[in-house]
Design a protein around this motif. Sequence first.
Motif, PDB file in Angstrom:
ATOM      1  N   VAL A 152      43.085  53.092 -78.811  1.00  0.00           N
ATOM      2  CA  VAL A 152      44.064  53.713 -77.538  1.00  0.00           C
ATOM      3  C   VAL A 152      43.115  54.976 -76.836  1.00  0.00           C
ATOM      4  O   VAL A 152      43.132  54.973 -75.607  1.00  0.00           O
ATOM      5  N   PHE A 153      42.647  56.046 -77.713  1.00  0.00           N
ATOM      6  CA  PHE A 153      41.813  56.876 -76.971  1.00  0.00           C
ATOM      7  C   PHE A 153      40.635  56.533 -76.412  1.00  0.00           C
ATOM      8  O   PHE A 153      40.529  56.924 -75.376  1.00  0.00           O
ATOM      9  N   LYS A 161      32.855  55.279 -69.585  1.00  0.00           N
ATOM     10  CA  LYS A 161      32.972  56.405 -70.655  1.00  0.00           C
ATOM     11  C   LYS A 161      33.632  56.083 -71.852  1.00  0.00           C
ATOM     12  O   LYS A 161      33.309  56.779 -72.764  1.00  0.00           O
ATOM     13  N   GLY A 162      34.298  54.935 -72.021  1.00  0.00           N
ATOM     14  CA  GLY A 162      35.052  54.927 -73.195  1.00  0.00           C
ATOM     15  C   GLY A 162      34.236  53.506 -73.919  1.00  0.00           C
ATOM     16  O   GLY A 162      33.417  53.629 -74.951  1.00  0.00           O
ATOM     17  N   PHE A 316      38.983  47.185 -78.933  1.00  0.00           N
ATOM     18  CA  PHE A 316      38.695  47.746 -77.584  1.00  0.00           C
ATOM     19  C   PHE A 316      39.001  46.529 -76.699  1.00  0.00           C
ATOM     20  O   PHE A 316      39.715  46.567 -75.557  1.00  0.00           O
ATOM     21  N   SER A 317      38.154  45.470 -76.706  1.00  0.00           N
ATOM     22  CA  SER A 317      38.544  44.214 -75.798  1.00  0.00           C
ATOM     23  C   SER A 317      39.851  43.681 -75.812  1.00  0.00           C
ATOM     24  O   SER A 317      40.207  43.354 -74.709  1.00  0.00           O
ATOM     25  N   TYR A 337      49.591  53.203 -69.900  1.00  0.00           N
ATOM     26  CA  TYR A 337      49.826  51.851 -70.524  1.00  0.00           C
ATOM     27  C   TYR A 337      49.113  51.765 -71.711  1.00  0.00           C
ATOM     28  O   TYR A 337      49.396  50.783 -72.622  1.00  0.00           O
ATOM     29  N   ALA A 338      47.717  52.493 -71.981  1.00  0.00           N
ATOM     30  CA  ALA A 338      47.050  52.429 -73.351  1.00  0.00           C
ATOM     31  C   ALA A 338      47.927  52.730 -74.316  1.00  0.00           C
ATOM     32  O   ALA A 338      47.953  52.163 -75.631  1.00  0.00           O
ATOM     33  N   SER A 339      48.737  53.728 -74.311  1.00  0.00           N
ATOM     34  CA  SER A 339      49.578  54.382 -75.108  1.00  0.00           C
ATOM     35  C   SER A 339      50.871  53.535 -75.441  1.00  0.00           C
ATOM     36  O   SER A 339      50.967  53.279 -76.580  1.00  0.00           O
ATOM     37  N   LEU A 340      51.403  53.177 -74.548  1.00  0.00           N
ATOM     38  CA  LEU A 340      52.352  52.056 -74.795  1.00  0.00           C
ATOM     39  C   LEU A 340      52.070  50.799 -75.370  1.00  0.00           C
ATOM     40  O   LEU A 340      52.792  50.203 -76.068  1.00  0.00           O
TER      41      LEU A 340
END
Length: 443
Positions: A152-153, A161-162, A316-317, A337-340
Amino acid sequence: MSKGNQWSSRLGFILASAGAAIGLGAIWKFPYVTGTSGGGAFFALFILFTIFIGLPLLLAEFIIGRHTGKEAISAYKAIAPKSAWVWIGRLGVLSCVVLLSFYSVVGGWVILYTIMSVTMLSGKEYGALFNAVISQPYVVLGAQALFLLITVFVISKGVQKGIERANKYMMPLLFICFIIIVVRSLTLDGAMDGVKFFLKPDFSAITGSSVLYALGQSFFSLCVGLSCMVTYSSYLGKKVSLTRSAGTIAILNLFVSLLAGLAIFPAVFSFGLKPTEGPGLLFVVLPTVFEKMPFGTVFLALFLILFLFATLTSAFSLLEIIVAALTKDDQTKRTRYASLSGILVFVVGIPSALSFGVLKHVSLFGRSIFDVADFFVSNLMLPLGSLAIAIFVTFKMKKEAVYEEFISGSTKGVKLFNAWFFLVKYVLPIIIIAVLLSLLVAY
Protein backbone atom coordinates in the motif's frame (compact mmCIF):
# COMPACT_ATOMS: atom_id res chain seq x y z
CA MET A 1 -2.99 11.51 -17.56
CA SER A 2 -0.38 13.28 -15.41
CA LYS A 3 3.24 12.94 -16.45
CA GLY A 4 4.22 11.63 -13.03
CA ASN A 5 1.77 8.81 -13.56
CA GLN A 6 3.62 7.48 -16.60
CA TRP A 7 6.72 5.31 -16.95
CA SER A 8 9.83 7.46 -17.28
CA SER A 9 11.46 5.00 -19.73
CA ARG A 10 11.00 1.74 -21.61
CA LEU A 11 13.41 0.08 -19.15
CA GLY A 12 11.25 1.19 -16.23
CA PHE A 13 8.16 -0.25 -17.92
CA ILE A 14 9.88 -3.55 -18.76
CA LEU A 15 11.31 -4.00 -15.26
CA ALA A 16 7.96 -3.18 -13.69
CA SER A 17 6.09 -5.52 -16.05
CA ALA A 18 8.72 -8.23 -15.59
CA GLY A 19 8.46 -7.69 -11.85
CA ALA A 20 4.70 -8.12 -12.08
CA ALA A 21 5.19 -11.33 -14.04
CA ILE A 22 8.21 -12.82 -12.28
CA GLY A 23 7.60 -12.52 -8.50
CA LEU A 24 5.81 -15.48 -7.01
CA GLY A 25 4.71 -16.81 -10.39
CA ALA A 26 8.16 -17.85 -11.57
CA ILE A 27 10.03 -18.22 -8.28
CA TRP A 28 7.54 -19.68 -5.82
CA LYS A 29 4.76 -21.27 -7.85
CA PHE A 30 6.58 -22.56 -10.93
CA PRO A 31 8.89 -25.06 -9.14
CA TYR A 32 6.17 -26.69 -7.04
CA VAL A 33 3.62 -26.85 -9.89
CA THR A 34 6.34 -28.38 -12.10
CA GLY A 35 7.17 -30.86 -9.35
CA THR A 36 3.58 -32.02 -9.03
CA SER A 37 2.71 -31.94 -12.75
CA GLY A 38 5.28 -34.01 -14.63
CA GLY A 39 8.67 -32.29 -14.40
CA GLY A 40 10.36 -31.82 -17.78
CA ALA A 41 7.23 -32.53 -19.82
CA PHE A 42 5.36 -29.84 -17.89
CA PHE A 43 8.23 -27.39 -18.47
CA ALA A 44 8.12 -28.11 -22.21
CA LEU A 45 4.38 -27.43 -22.30
CA PHE A 46 4.88 -24.28 -20.23
CA ILE A 47 7.43 -22.93 -22.73
CA LEU A 48 5.12 -23.62 -25.68
CA PHE A 49 2.12 -22.05 -23.97
CA THR A 50 4.16 -19.00 -22.91
CA ILE A 51 5.48 -18.33 -26.43
CA PHE A 52 2.39 -19.13 -28.48
CA ILE A 53 -0.42 -18.21 -26.08
CA GLY A 54 0.84 -16.09 -23.18
CA LEU A 55 3.04 -13.77 -25.25
CA PRO A 56 0.40 -12.95 -27.93
CA LEU A 57 -2.14 -12.27 -25.16
CA LEU A 58 0.34 -10.07 -23.29
CA LEU A 59 0.72 -8.02 -26.46
CA ALA A 60 -3.08 -7.84 -26.79
CA GLU A 61 -3.37 -6.35 -23.30
CA PHE A 62 -0.59 -3.86 -24.11
CA ILE A 63 -2.45 -2.75 -27.23
CA ILE A 64 -5.74 -2.16 -25.37
CA GLY A 65 -4.06 -0.22 -22.58
CA ARG A 66 -1.85 2.07 -24.62
CA HIS A 67 -4.52 2.71 -27.25
CA THR A 68 -6.89 4.14 -24.64
CA GLY A 69 -4.42 5.45 -22.06
CA LYS A 70 -6.88 4.28 -19.40
CA GLU A 71 -6.95 1.73 -16.59
CA ALA A 72 -8.60 -1.65 -17.08
CA ILE A 73 -12.28 -0.87 -16.57
CA SER A 74 -12.27 2.52 -18.35
CA ALA A 75 -10.25 1.10 -21.27
CA TYR A 76 -12.98 -1.36 -22.27
CA LYS A 77 -15.64 1.28 -21.66
CA ALA A 78 -13.82 3.73 -23.95
CA ILE A 79 -13.62 1.25 -26.84
CA ALA A 80 -17.06 -0.34 -26.35
CA PRO A 81 -19.24 2.15 -24.43
CA LYS A 82 -22.56 1.05 -22.97
CA SER A 83 -21.80 -2.64 -23.51
CA ALA A 84 -21.11 -5.73 -21.43
CA TRP A 85 -17.43 -5.73 -22.53
CA VAL A 86 -16.61 -3.54 -19.53
CA TRP A 87 -17.03 -6.70 -17.41
CA ILE A 88 -13.67 -7.95 -18.69
CA GLY A 89 -12.07 -5.17 -16.70
CA ARG A 90 -14.40 -5.56 -13.72
CA LEU A 91 -13.80 -9.30 -13.47
CA GLY A 92 -10.07 -8.62 -13.84
CA VAL A 93 -10.18 -6.27 -10.86
CA LEU A 94 -12.21 -8.80 -8.84
CA SER A 95 -9.72 -11.54 -9.72
CA CYS A 96 -6.86 -9.27 -8.62
CA VAL A 97 -8.51 -8.92 -5.21
CA VAL A 98 -8.77 -12.72 -4.84
CA LEU A 99 -5.27 -13.33 -6.26
CA LEU A 100 -3.64 -10.72 -4.02
CA SER A 101 -5.56 -12.09 -1.02
CA PHE A 102 -3.72 -15.45 -1.13
CA TYR A 103 -0.60 -14.01 -2.74
CA SER A 104 -0.16 -11.71 0.27
CA VAL A 105 -0.30 -14.79 2.52
CA VAL A 106 2.76 -16.20 0.75
CA GLY A 107 4.33 -12.74 0.84
CA GLY A 108 3.87 -12.90 4.60
CA TRP A 109 5.66 -16.25 4.69
CA VAL A 110 8.59 -14.66 2.84
CA ILE A 111 8.73 -11.86 5.43
CA LEU A 112 8.74 -14.41 8.27
CA TYR A 113 11.54 -16.42 6.67
CA THR A 114 13.51 -13.24 5.99
CA ILE A 115 13.36 -12.35 9.68
CA MET A 116 14.13 -15.91 10.74
CA SER A 117 17.11 -16.15 8.38
CA VAL A 118 19.08 -13.77 10.59
CA THR A 119 17.81 -15.12 13.89
CA MET A 120 16.94 -18.81 14.05
CA LEU A 121 16.82 -20.38 10.57
CA SER A 122 19.77 -22.76 10.87
CA GLY A 123 20.16 -26.36 11.96
CA LYS A 124 16.42 -26.93 11.58
CA GLU A 125 14.24 -29.61 10.04
CA TYR A 126 12.87 -27.21 7.50
CA GLY A 127 9.77 -29.13 6.46
CA ALA A 128 8.55 -29.31 10.06
CA LEU A 129 9.57 -25.69 10.65
CA PHE A 130 7.57 -24.47 7.64
CA ASN A 131 4.46 -26.33 8.74
CA ALA A 132 4.84 -24.97 12.27
CA VAL A 133 5.22 -21.38 11.04
CA ILE A 134 2.22 -21.32 8.68
CA SER A 135 -0.08 -22.94 11.24
CA GLN A 136 0.18 -20.07 13.76
CA PRO A 137 -2.79 -17.77 13.07
CA TYR A 138 -1.58 -14.52 14.64
CA VAL A 139 1.87 -14.89 13.14
CA VAL A 140 0.70 -15.46 9.55
CA LEU A 141 -2.01 -12.79 9.77
CA GLY A 142 0.48 -10.28 11.16
CA ALA A 143 2.97 -11.08 8.39
CA GLN A 144 0.26 -10.83 5.74
CA ALA A 145 -0.80 -7.43 7.12
CA LEU A 146 2.82 -6.19 7.07
CA PHE A 147 3.26 -7.36 3.48
CA LEU A 148 0.13 -5.49 2.41
CA LEU A 149 1.17 -2.41 4.37
CA ILE A 150 4.42 -2.22 2.38
CA THR A 151 2.50 -2.74 -0.86
CA VAL A 152 0.00 0.00 0.00
CA PHE A 153 2.81 2.42 0.88
CA VAL A 154 4.57 1.98 -2.48
CA ILE A 155 1.35 2.17 -4.53
CA SER A 156 0.35 5.34 -2.70
CA LYS A 157 3.56 6.96 -4.06
CA GLY A 158 2.43 6.51 -7.66
CA VAL A 159 3.96 4.99 -10.79
CA GLN A 160 7.39 6.63 -11.12
CA LYS A 161 8.23 7.33 -7.48
CA GLY A 162 6.73 4.09 -6.20
CA ILE A 163 6.46 1.13 -8.58
CA GLU A 164 9.21 2.04 -11.07
CA ARG A 165 11.80 3.09 -8.49
CA ALA A 166 11.35 -0.10 -6.45
CA ASN A 167 11.71 -2.35 -9.51
CA LYS A 168 14.80 -0.67 -10.98
CA TYR A 169 16.98 -1.69 -8.05
CA MET A 170 15.57 -4.99 -6.90
CA MET A 171 15.02 -6.95 -10.12
CA PRO A 172 18.68 -6.84 -11.33
CA LEU A 173 19.92 -7.80 -7.84
CA LEU A 174 17.55 -10.74 -7.75
CA PHE A 175 18.95 -12.09 -11.04
CA ILE A 176 22.52 -11.93 -9.74
CA CYS A 177 21.67 -13.67 -6.48
CA PHE A 178 19.61 -16.32 -8.28
CA ILE A 179 22.51 -17.23 -10.57
CA ILE A 180 24.76 -17.74 -7.50
CA ILE A 181 22.21 -20.17 -6.04
CA VAL A 182 21.92 -22.09 -9.33
CA VAL A 183 25.69 -22.55 -9.52
CA ARG A 184 25.75 -23.90 -5.96
CA SER A 185 22.76 -26.16 -6.51
CA LEU A 186 24.26 -27.67 -9.68
CA THR A 187 27.49 -28.58 -7.84
CA LEU A 188 25.72 -30.66 -5.17
CA ASP A 189 26.08 -34.46 -5.19
CA GLY A 190 23.26 -36.06 -7.16
CA ALA A 191 22.29 -32.74 -8.73
CA MET A 192 22.08 -34.21 -12.23
CA ASP A 193 19.10 -36.37 -11.24
CA GLY A 194 17.24 -33.15 -10.53
CA VAL A 195 18.37 -31.62 -13.83
CA LYS A 196 17.07 -34.68 -15.71
CA PHE A 197 13.74 -34.50 -13.88
CA PHE A 198 13.41 -30.82 -14.81
CA LEU A 199 14.78 -30.73 -18.36
CA LYS A 200 14.23 -34.24 -19.77
CA PRO A 201 10.58 -34.49 -20.86
CA ASP A 202 8.66 -37.66 -20.05
CA PHE A 203 5.38 -37.05 -21.83
CA SER A 204 3.86 -40.19 -20.34
CA ALA A 205 3.70 -38.21 -17.08
CA ILE A 206 1.42 -35.61 -18.67
CA THR A 207 -2.27 -35.71 -17.78
CA GLY A 208 -5.20 -33.47 -18.65
CA SER A 209 -4.63 -31.66 -15.35
CA SER A 210 -0.97 -31.10 -16.27
CA VAL A 211 -1.99 -29.39 -19.52
CA LEU A 212 -4.48 -27.21 -17.66
CA TYR A 213 -1.90 -26.27 -15.03
CA ALA A 214 0.72 -25.50 -17.71
CA LEU A 215 -1.72 -23.15 -19.43
CA GLY A 216 -2.71 -21.58 -16.12
CA GLN A 217 0.93 -21.15 -15.14
CA SER A 218 1.75 -19.45 -18.46
CA PHE A 219 -1.04 -16.95 -17.75
CA PHE A 220 -0.13 -16.59 -14.08
CA SER A 221 3.58 -16.06 -14.69
CA LEU A 222 3.00 -13.42 -17.41
CA CYS A 223 0.16 -11.83 -15.41
CA VAL A 224 -2.25 -11.98 -18.39
CA GLY A 225 -6.00 -12.43 -18.23
CA LEU A 226 -6.50 -9.99 -15.37
CA SER A 227 -6.18 -6.86 -17.54
CA CYS A 228 -3.32 -5.91 -15.22
CA MET A 229 -1.10 -5.26 -18.22
CA VAL A 230 -3.84 -3.09 -19.73
CA THR A 231 -3.36 -0.76 -16.77
CA TYR A 232 0.46 -0.91 -16.89
CA SER A 233 0.63 -0.20 -20.64
CA SER A 234 -1.76 2.75 -20.27
CA TYR A 235 1.15 4.55 -18.59
CA LEU A 236 3.36 4.02 -21.67
CA GLY A 237 4.37 6.50 -24.37
CA LYS A 238 3.69 5.92 -28.09
CA LYS A 239 7.37 5.70 -29.05
CA VAL A 240 7.93 2.42 -27.19
CA SER A 241 7.69 -0.81 -29.21
CA LEU A 242 5.03 -3.04 -27.69
CA THR A 243 6.21 -6.12 -29.60
CA ARG A 244 9.80 -5.78 -28.38
CA SER A 245 8.69 -5.03 -24.82
CA ALA A 246 6.35 -8.04 -24.70
CA GLY A 247 9.05 -10.30 -26.15
CA THR A 248 11.60 -9.09 -23.61
CA ILE A 249 9.23 -9.69 -20.71
CA ALA A 250 8.38 -13.22 -21.93
CA ILE A 251 12.07 -14.09 -22.33
CA LEU A 252 12.91 -12.74 -18.87
CA ASN A 253 10.04 -14.75 -17.42
CA LEU A 254 11.17 -18.00 -19.09
CA PHE A 255 14.75 -17.32 -18.00
CA VAL A 256 13.73 -16.85 -14.36
CA SER A 257 11.55 -19.97 -14.51
CA LEU A 258 14.58 -21.89 -15.83
CA LEU A 259 16.74 -20.49 -13.02
CA ALA A 260 14.07 -21.40 -10.46
CA GLY A 261 13.97 -24.98 -11.71
CA LEU A 262 17.76 -25.29 -11.76
CA ALA A 263 17.98 -23.81 -8.27
CA ILE A 264 15.34 -26.06 -6.76
CA PHE A 265 15.28 -29.50 -8.41
CA PRO A 266 19.00 -30.41 -8.25
CA ALA A 267 18.85 -29.60 -4.53
CA VAL A 268 15.60 -31.55 -4.09
CA PHE A 269 17.16 -34.72 -5.46
CA SER A 270 20.52 -34.13 -3.79
CA PHE A 271 18.96 -33.95 -0.32
CA GLY A 272 16.45 -36.75 -0.92
CA LEU A 273 13.42 -34.47 -0.77
CA LYS A 274 10.22 -34.92 -2.80
CA PRO A 275 9.61 -32.68 -5.84
CA THR A 276 5.89 -32.97 -5.05
CA GLU A 277 6.33 -31.09 -1.75
CA GLY A 278 3.75 -28.46 -2.84
CA PRO A 279 3.52 -24.77 -1.90
CA GLY A 280 6.22 -25.15 0.77
CA LEU A 281 8.85 -26.49 -1.64
CA LEU A 282 10.80 -23.23 -1.91
CA PHE A 283 10.77 -22.67 1.86
CA VAL A 284 12.05 -26.18 2.56
CA VAL A 285 14.69 -26.55 -0.15
CA LEU A 286 16.45 -23.17 -0.22
CA PRO A 287 17.38 -23.05 3.49
CA THR A 288 18.73 -26.60 3.12
CA VAL A 289 20.89 -25.55 0.15
CA PHE A 290 22.21 -22.42 1.85
CA GLU A 291 23.11 -24.31 5.01
CA LYS A 292 25.63 -26.31 2.94
CA MET A 293 27.29 -23.16 1.55
CA PRO A 294 30.10 -21.08 3.07
CA PHE A 295 28.49 -17.97 4.55
CA GLY A 296 25.17 -19.65 3.79
CA THR A 297 23.26 -17.66 6.40
CA VAL A 298 24.34 -14.40 4.77
CA PHE A 299 23.38 -15.61 1.29
CA LEU A 300 20.03 -16.93 2.52
CA ALA A 301 19.20 -13.61 4.18
CA LEU A 302 20.23 -11.72 1.03
CA PHE A 303 18.18 -13.96 -1.25
CA LEU A 304 15.10 -13.81 0.96
CA ILE A 305 15.30 -10.02 1.09
CA LEU A 306 15.55 -9.84 -2.70
CA PHE A 307 12.85 -12.49 -3.10
CA LEU A 308 10.66 -10.38 -0.84
CA PHE A 309 11.12 -7.42 -3.18
CA ALA A 310 10.38 -9.58 -6.24
CA THR A 311 7.25 -10.77 -4.45
CA LEU A 312 6.31 -7.18 -3.72
CA THR A 313 6.77 -6.11 -7.36
CA SER A 314 4.07 -8.60 -8.34
CA ALA A 315 1.85 -7.38 -5.51
CA PHE A 316 2.33 -3.80 -6.73
CA SER A 317 0.81 -4.68 -10.10
CA LEU A 318 -2.18 -6.42 -8.52
CA LEU A 319 -2.95 -3.58 -6.12
CA GLU A 320 -2.31 -0.98 -8.83
CA ILE A 321 -5.06 -2.33 -11.08
CA ILE A 322 -7.52 -2.14 -8.17
CA VAL A 323 -6.45 1.37 -7.13
CA ALA A 324 -6.28 2.66 -10.73
CA ALA A 325 -9.83 1.43 -11.36
CA LEU A 326 -11.05 3.32 -8.30
CA THR A 327 -9.12 6.59 -8.75
CA LYS A 328 -9.59 6.81 -12.55
CA ASP A 329 -6.41 8.96 -12.75
CA ASP A 330 -7.47 11.31 -9.95
CA GLN A 331 -4.19 11.15 -8.03
CA THR A 332 -5.61 13.01 -5.03
CA LYS A 333 -7.55 9.83 -4.19
CA ARG A 334 -4.61 7.41 -4.60
CA THR A 335 -3.53 7.16 -0.95
CA ARG A 336 -7.07 6.76 0.36
CA TYR A 337 -8.05 4.07 -2.15
CA ALA A 338 -4.73 2.25 -1.76
CA SER A 339 -5.39 1.98 1.98
CA LEU A 340 -9.01 0.88 1.57
CA SER A 341 -8.03 -1.68 -1.09
CA GLY A 342 -5.31 -3.07 1.18
CA ILE A 343 -7.81 -3.54 4.00
CA LEU A 344 -10.27 -5.27 1.64
CA VAL A 345 -7.60 -7.64 0.33
CA PHE A 346 -6.48 -8.47 3.89
CA VAL A 347 -10.03 -9.34 4.97
CA VAL A 348 -10.62 -11.50 1.88
CA GLY A 349 -7.28 -13.26 2.51
CA ILE A 350 -7.94 -14.23 6.15
CA PRO A 351 -9.46 -17.66 5.28
CA SER A 352 -6.49 -18.46 3.00
CA ALA A 353 -4.04 -17.41 5.71
CA LEU A 354 -5.74 -19.67 8.25
CA SER A 355 -6.22 -22.65 5.92
CA PHE A 356 -2.96 -24.23 7.12
CA GLY A 357 -3.84 -23.76 10.79
CA VAL A 358 -7.22 -23.34 12.48
CA LEU A 359 -9.07 -23.90 9.18
CA LYS A 360 -6.89 -26.76 7.90
CA HIS A 361 -9.74 -29.26 8.23
CA VAL A 362 -12.08 -27.08 6.17
CA SER A 363 -12.14 -28.11 2.52
CA LEU A 364 -14.07 -27.11 -0.58
CA PHE A 365 -14.18 -29.53 -3.53
CA GLY A 366 -11.51 -31.56 -1.77
CA ARG A 367 -9.12 -28.58 -1.55
CA SER A 368 -8.00 -26.21 1.18
CA ILE A 369 -9.38 -22.66 1.08
CA PHE A 370 -5.96 -21.43 -0.04
CA ASP A 371 -5.87 -23.94 -2.92
CA VAL A 372 -9.45 -23.10 -3.94
CA ALA A 373 -8.56 -19.40 -4.22
CA ASP A 374 -5.46 -20.27 -6.24
CA PHE A 375 -7.36 -22.67 -8.51
CA PHE A 376 -10.21 -20.19 -9.04
CA VAL A 377 -7.87 -17.46 -10.29
CA SER A 378 -5.14 -19.47 -12.04
CA ASN A 379 -7.22 -22.10 -13.77
CA LEU A 380 -10.59 -20.40 -14.24
CA MET A 381 -10.43 -16.60 -14.20
CA LEU A 382 -7.11 -16.22 -16.03
CA PRO A 383 -8.11 -18.47 -18.97
CA LEU A 384 -11.61 -16.92 -19.12
CA GLY A 385 -10.17 -13.41 -18.96
CA SER A 386 -7.61 -14.26 -21.63
CA LEU A 387 -10.33 -15.71 -23.87
CA ALA A 388 -12.43 -12.55 -23.52
CA ILE A 389 -9.42 -10.30 -24.23
CA ALA A 390 -8.51 -12.29 -27.37
CA ILE A 391 -12.06 -11.94 -28.68
CA PHE A 392 -12.29 -8.26 -27.72
CA VAL A 393 -9.05 -7.10 -29.35
CA THR A 394 -9.70 -8.91 -32.63
CA PHE A 395 -13.49 -8.59 -33.00
CA LYS A 396 -14.43 -5.43 -31.15
CA MET A 397 -11.48 -3.09 -31.70
CA LYS A 398 -10.93 -1.61 -35.14
CA LYS A 399 -8.23 -3.57 -36.92
CA GLU A 400 -6.56 -0.35 -38.10
CA ALA A 401 -6.23 0.86 -34.50
CA VAL A 402 -4.79 -2.48 -33.40
CA TYR A 403 -2.29 -2.42 -36.29
CA GLU A 404 -1.25 1.14 -35.46
CA GLU A 405 -0.45 0.19 -31.86
CA PHE A 406 1.31 -3.01 -32.99
CA ILE A 407 3.78 -1.22 -35.27
CA SER A 408 4.17 2.03 -33.28
CA GLY A 409 7.80 2.44 -32.22
CA SER A 410 8.66 -0.81 -33.99
CA THR A 411 10.22 -2.03 -37.22
CA LYS A 412 7.91 -5.05 -37.33
CA GLY A 413 5.89 -5.29 -40.51
CA VAL A 414 2.55 -6.42 -41.83
CA LYS A 415 3.43 -10.13 -42.03
CA LEU A 416 4.15 -10.42 -38.32
CA PHE A 417 1.02 -8.45 -37.48
CA ASN A 418 -1.16 -10.68 -39.69
CA ALA A 419 0.31 -13.82 -38.13
CA TRP A 420 -0.26 -12.47 -34.60
CA PHE A 421 -3.79 -11.30 -35.43
CA PHE A 422 -4.77 -14.66 -36.95
CA LEU A 423 -3.33 -16.51 -33.95
CA VAL A 424 -5.19 -14.36 -31.42
CA LYS A 425 -8.47 -14.26 -33.39
CA TYR A 426 -8.86 -17.89 -34.41
CA VAL A 427 -6.32 -20.23 -32.80
CA LEU A 428 -6.03 -19.09 -29.18
CA PRO A 429 -9.78 -19.04 -28.42
CA ILE A 430 -10.10 -22.63 -29.68
CA ILE A 431 -7.18 -23.79 -27.52
CA ILE A 432 -8.42 -22.00 -24.40
CA ILE A 433 -12.00 -23.28 -24.85
CA ALA A 434 -10.72 -26.85 -25.37
CA VAL A 435 -8.66 -26.69 -22.18
CA LEU A 436 -11.59 -25.23 -20.19
CA LEU A 437 -13.92 -27.95 -21.50
CA SER A 438 -11.41 -30.58 -20.40
CA LEU A 439 -11.50 -28.95 -16.96
CA LEU A 440 -15.30 -29.30 -16.81
CA VAL A 441 -15.06 -32.96 -17.83
CA ALA A 442 -12.36 -33.63 -15.24
CA TYR A 443 -14.27 -31.97 -12.43
